[in-house]
Design a protein around this motif. Structure first.
Motif: not given
Length: 93
Positions: A33-54
Motif C-alpha cells: 500500500n502507498r501512504y501519504y503524510a499530509l500537513i494541512p496548510m492551516d494546521g498547527e505545527d506538528g499536525d499531519y494526516y496519514v491517508v491511504l492511496k486507493e
C-alpha cells in the motif's frame, strides 16, 4: 487529488465538497500500500494526516482515511519515527 500549488502541495476535496490545502510531507510504501503524510496548510505545527492511496473499481484514484486502527497506528509510527522523529518543532531559531 489535484496538484494546484506545485509538486509538493495538493488540494483535496472531501465527500461534502469542502476543499483543503496540504503539503505533501512524505510518501511511504508498506505491505503493498502507498501512504501519504499530509500537513494541512492551516494546521498547527506538528499536525499531519496519514491517508491511504486507493484505486476505485471505476479506475479513479483517491486518498482515503485509514479505518483500521491497528493499520493506522502502524503507519503513523513509521512516519513519526522515520520521517519526523528528528524534527524539533519547539526548537528556537
Amino acid at each position: 487529488m489535484q496538484d494546484e500549488f506545485g509538486p509538493n502541495f495538493i488540494t483535496l476535496t472531501d465527500e461534502d465538497g469542502n476543499e483543503g490545502q496540504f503539503e505533501l510531507a512524505a510518501v511511504k510504501e508498506l505491505d503493498g500500500n502507498r501512504y501519504y503524510a499530509l500537513i494541512p496548510m492551516d494546521g498547527e505545527d506538528g499536525d499531519y494526516y496519514v491517508v491511504l492511496k486507493e484505486e476505485q473499481e471505476n479506475g479513479d484514484t483517491i486518498l482515503a482515511t485509514i479505518d483500521d486502527d491497528a493499520e493506522f497506528d502502524r503507519i503513523a509510527a513509521v512516519f513519526d519515527n522515520e520521517l519526523f522523529g528528528e524534527i524539533d518543532y519547539d526548537a528556537e531559531g
